[in-house]
Design a protein around this motif. Structure first.
Motif, PDB file in Angstrom:
ATOM      1  N   GLU A 128       2.214   5.153  13.988  1.00  0.00           N
ATOM      2  CA  GLU A 128       3.474   5.132  14.728  1.00  0.00           C
ATOM      3  C   GLU A 128       4.205   3.797  14.611  1.00  0.00           C
ATOM      4  OE1 GLU A 128       0.167   4.728  17.925  1.00  0.00           O
ATOM      5  OE2 GLU A 128       0.415   5.510  15.885  1.00  0.00           O
ATOM      6  N   TYR A 129       3.521   2.778  14.082  1.00  0.00           N
ATOM      7  CA  TYR A 129       4.122   1.448  13.993  1.00  0.00           C
ATOM      8  C   TYR A 129       4.578   1.084  12.582  1.00  0.00           C
ATOM      9  CZ  TYR A 129       1.764   1.098  18.493  1.00  0.00           C
ATOM     10  OH  TYR A 129       1.327   1.336  19.775  1.00  0.00           O
ATOM     11  N   CYS A 130       3.817   1.518  11.579  1.00  0.00           N
ATOM     12  CA  CYS A 130       4.076   0.998  10.240  1.00  0.00           C
ATOM     13  C   CYS A 130       3.375   1.849   9.191  1.00  0.00           C
ATOM     14  CB  CYS A 130       3.559  -0.454  10.157  1.00  0.00           C
ATOM     15  SG  CYS A 130       3.968  -1.325   8.643  1.00  0.00           S
ATOM     16  N   GLY A 131       3.917   1.809   7.985  1.00  0.00           N
ATOM     17  CA  GLY A 131       3.236   2.372   6.829  1.00  0.00           C
ATOM     18  C   GLY A 131       2.454   1.278   6.122  1.00  0.00           C
ATOM     19  N   SER A 132       2.171   1.482   4.831  1.00  0.00           N
ATOM     20  CA  SER A 132       1.390   0.498   4.096  1.00  0.00           C
ATOM     21  C   SER A 132       1.613   0.657   2.604  1.00  0.00           C
ATOM     22  CB  SER A 132      -0.105   0.631   4.428  1.00  0.00           C
ATOM     23  OG  SER A 132      -0.556   1.973   4.274  1.00  0.00           O
ATOM     24  N   GLY A 133       1.264  -0.404   1.867  1.00  0.00           N
ATOM     25  CA  GLY A 133       1.444  -0.343   0.429  1.00  0.00           C
ATOM     26  C   GLY A 133       0.866  -1.549  -0.272  1.00  0.00           C
ATOM     27  N   ILE A 134       0.692  -1.408  -1.594  1.00  0.00           N
ATOM     28  CA  ILE A 134       0.192  -2.490  -2.434  1.00  0.00           C
ATOM     29  C   ILE A 134       1.112  -2.642  -3.649  1.00  0.00           C
ATOM     30  CG2 ILE A 134      -2.217  -2.236  -1.721  1.00  0.00           C
ATOM     31  CD1 ILE A 134      -2.706  -0.676  -4.326  1.00  0.00           C
ATOM     32  N   VAL A 135       1.012  -3.797  -4.306  1.00  0.00           N
ATOM     33  CA  VAL A 135       1.809  -4.073  -5.496  1.00  0.00           C
ATOM     34  C   VAL A 135       0.926  -4.828  -6.495  1.00  0.00           C
ATOM     35  CG1 VAL A 135       2.722  -6.211  -4.468  1.00  0.00           C
ATOM     36  CG2 VAL A 135       3.929  -5.132  -6.393  1.00  0.00           C
ATOM     37  N   SER A 136       1.086  -4.531  -7.763  1.00  0.00           N
ATOM     38  CA  SER A 136       0.252  -5.176  -8.776  1.00  0.00           C
ATOM     39  C   SER A 136       0.573  -6.660  -8.892  1.00  0.00           C
ATOM     40  CB  SER A 136       0.437  -4.494 -10.139  1.00  0.00           C
ATOM     41  OG  SER A 136       1.746  -4.673 -10.629  1.00  0.00           O
ATOM     42  N   LYS A 137      -0.464  -7.445  -9.154  1.00  0.00           N
ATOM     43  CA  LYS A 137      -0.276  -8.872  -9.382  1.00  0.00           C
ATOM     44  C   LYS A 137       0.502  -9.109 -10.679  1.00  0.00           C
ATOM     45  CE  LYS A 137      -4.759  -9.989  -7.236  1.00  0.00           C
ATOM     46  NZ  LYS A 137      -4.320 -10.771  -6.075  1.00  0.00           N
ATOM     47  N   ASN A 138       0.234  -8.285 -11.685  1.00  0.00           N
ATOM     48  CA  ASN A 138       0.861  -8.451 -12.990  1.00  0.00           C
ATOM     49  C   ASN A 138       2.143  -7.644 -13.113  1.00  0.00           C
ATOM     50  OD1 ASN A 138      -1.141 -10.139 -14.238  1.00  0.00           O
ATOM     51  ND2 ASN A 138      -2.461  -8.348 -14.416  1.00  0.00           N
ATOM     52  N   GLU A 139       3.010  -8.105 -13.993  1.00  0.00           N
ATOM     53  CA  GLU A 139       4.140  -7.328 -14.456  1.00  0.00           C
ATOM     54  C   GLU A 139       3.780  -6.746 -15.827  1.00  0.00           C
ATOM     55  OE1 GLU A 139       8.156  -9.399 -12.936  1.00  0.00           O
ATOM     56  OE2 GLU A 139       6.980 -10.629 -14.323  1.00  0.00           O
ATOM     57  N   ASN A 168     -12.764   0.174  -6.112  1.00  0.00           N
ATOM     58  CA  ASN A 168     -12.485   1.354  -6.935  1.00  0.00           C
ATOM     59  C   ASN A 168     -11.717   2.444  -6.195  1.00  0.00           C
ATOM     60  OD1 ASN A 168     -13.798   0.486  -9.376  1.00  0.00           O
ATOM     61  ND2 ASN A 168     -15.745   0.779  -8.313  1.00  0.00           N
ATOM     62  N   SER A 169     -11.651   2.375  -4.881  1.00  0.00           N
ATOM     63  CA  SER A 169     -10.901   3.368  -4.120  1.00  0.00           C
ATOM     64  C   SER A 169     -10.181   2.688  -2.961  1.00  0.00           C
ATOM     65  CB  SER A 169     -11.816   4.479  -3.604  1.00  0.00           C
ATOM     66  OG  SER A 169     -12.672   3.999  -2.588  1.00  0.00           O
ATOM     67  N   MET A 170      -9.247   3.422  -2.369  1.00  0.00           N
ATOM     68  CA  MET A 170      -8.413   2.835  -1.325  1.00  0.00           C
ATOM     69  C   MET A 170      -7.799   3.960  -0.512  1.00  0.00           C
ATOM     70  SD  MET A 170      -4.846   0.717  -1.899  1.00  0.00           S
ATOM     71  CE  MET A 170      -4.075   2.160  -2.650  1.00  0.00           C
ATOM     72  N   THR A 171      -7.533   3.678   0.761  1.00  0.00           N
ATOM     73  CA  THR A 171      -6.686   4.550   1.558  1.00  0.00           C
ATOM     74  C   THR A 171      -5.501   3.748   2.081  1.00  0.00           C
ATOM     75  OG1 THR A 171      -7.958   4.140   3.585  1.00  0.00           O
ATOM     76  CG2 THR A 171      -8.552   6.095   2.291  1.00  0.00           C
ATOM     77  N   LEU A 172      -4.366   4.431   2.172  1.00  0.00           N
ATOM     78  CA  LEU A 172      -3.191   3.877   2.836  1.00  0.00           C
ATOM     79  C   LEU A 172      -2.943   4.699   4.086  1.00  0.00           C
ATOM     80  CD1 LEU A 172      -0.692   3.258  -0.129  1.00  0.00           C
ATOM     81  CD2 LEU A 172      -2.223   1.608   0.968  1.00  0.00           C
ATOM     82  N   THR A 173      -2.526   4.033   5.159  1.00  0.00           N
ATOM     83  CA  THR A 173      -2.303   4.693   6.441  1.00  0.00           C
ATOM     84  C   THR A 173      -0.882   4.436   6.925  1.00  0.00           C
ATOM     85  OG1 THR A 173      -4.635   4.589   7.089  1.00  0.00           O
ATOM     86  CG2 THR A 173      -3.023   4.761   8.869  1.00  0.00           C
ATOM     87  N   LEU A 174      -0.306   5.488   7.474  1.00  0.00           N
ATOM     88  CA  LEU A 174       0.979   5.410   8.177  1.00  0.00           C
ATOM     89  C   LEU A 174       0.722   5.821   9.615  1.00  0.00           C
ATOM     90  CD1 LEU A 174       4.121   5.467   8.542  1.00  0.00           C
ATOM     91  CD2 LEU A 174       4.058   7.787   7.574  1.00  0.00           C
TER      92      LEU A 174
END
Length: 291
Positions: free
Chosen positions: A58-69, A50-56
């Motif tokens: 010195e090496y990399c950022g982060s992200g997610i993408v939906s399984k569905n279109e 139900n919740s999430m954190t994304l971190t950036l």
């Protein structure tokens, strides 16, 4: 004994419910509805999805993408932005298809130096054509608590909302030759990345990696939208209908207030960029009337 007409009606009801659930998504869970896009362990999903954190860092950022279109629907996300000196960071929540003629609906938060406000930047691409930026300052500190940001998209218009208050409406003006996203299914993306080549004062202020890691919080994703996987769009054509659905008199009043106080940039008011005439969709008769 039940008649054949009863069983026939029951069958049609069950079939319609099956078709409805096969083409619609209700609610949202980061574990079941999304895949990791980049950043690996920097994507931290919590509270049973139900919740999430994304971190950036010195090496990399982060992200997610939906399984569905999806093709049309309303997409809500509660976001708490990177606090402190966030210059150079970009926190993004958007819909996008793929390909050279892609469609996209953007909500991007452009970080700034400590004490200076974030820019909420919006844009719409259709058939690969963008350049429709509107940017806003927010009337609250988006780093202190979670606030809901929404994209409400149907064949007639796109509404972008903050805490259920509309801040931007883009109408479908295909009849006068203006591209609008109506054909290509899009996925939902949520990302945090280093955009210091352009994000803060057009790249003048760079990210300070001594402040890393930068962390943004996300929760309560909710989608009421039409699933269109493998290009199956037939059931989505009139989804989320209603030309100005969600824009009652009070919504228009609130939007008018936002436009009068909080707009930083509007491509439809950029006479330097369009010295030879504003785009057709910027003309008064082609924009939503709030009076």
């Amino acid at each position: 004994m039940a008649s054949s007409s009863y069983y026939g009606s029951l069958f049609l009801l069950l079939l319609s419910l099956f078709l409805w659930f096969s083409t619609n998504v209700l609610g949202g869970n980061f574990n079941t509805l999304f895949d990791n896009l980049f950043g690996e362990e920097r994507v931290d999903i919590k509270e049973d999805g139900n919740s999430m954190t994304l971190t950036l860092d010195e090496y990399c950022g982060s992200g997610i993408v939906s399984k569905n279109e999806y093709l049309f629907g309303r997409f809500d996300m509660k976001i708490k932005l990177v606090p402190g000196n966030s210059a150079g960071t970009v926190t993004a929540y958007y819909l996008s298809s793929v390909g050279a003629q892609h469609d996209e609906i953007d909500i991007e938060f452009l970080g700034n130096l400590t004490g200076e406000p974030y820019l909420l930047s919006t844009n719409v691409y259709a058939e690969g054509i963008g350049g429709r930026e509107m940017q806003f300052y927010l009337w609250f500190d988006p780093t202190e608590d979670y606030h809901m940001y929404s994209i409400d998209w149907n064949p007639e218009r796109i509404i972008i909302l903050v805490d259920n208050n509309p801040i931007r409406v883009m109408l479908n003006r295909q009849r006068i030759g203006v591209p609008f996203p109506t054909k290509r299914p899009m996925r939902v993306y949520t990302t945090l990345w280093n955009g210091d080549s352009w994000a803060t004062r057009w790249g003048e202020v760079k990210i300070d990696l001594t402040n890393a890691p930068f962390v943004a919080g996300f929760k309560n994703f909710n989608a009421i939208a039409c699933i269109a996987n493998q290009g199956q769009t037939a059931n989505c054509r009139n989804y989320n209908g209603g030309k100005y659905k969600g824009l009652d008199r009070e919504s228009k009043r609130k939007m008018k207030q936002v436009l009068s106080k909080w707009v930083v940039y509007d491509y439809c008011a950029d006479l330097r960029r369009y010295a030879h005439g504003l785009p057709y969709e910027c003309r008064k008769e082609n924009r939503i009337q709030l009076d």
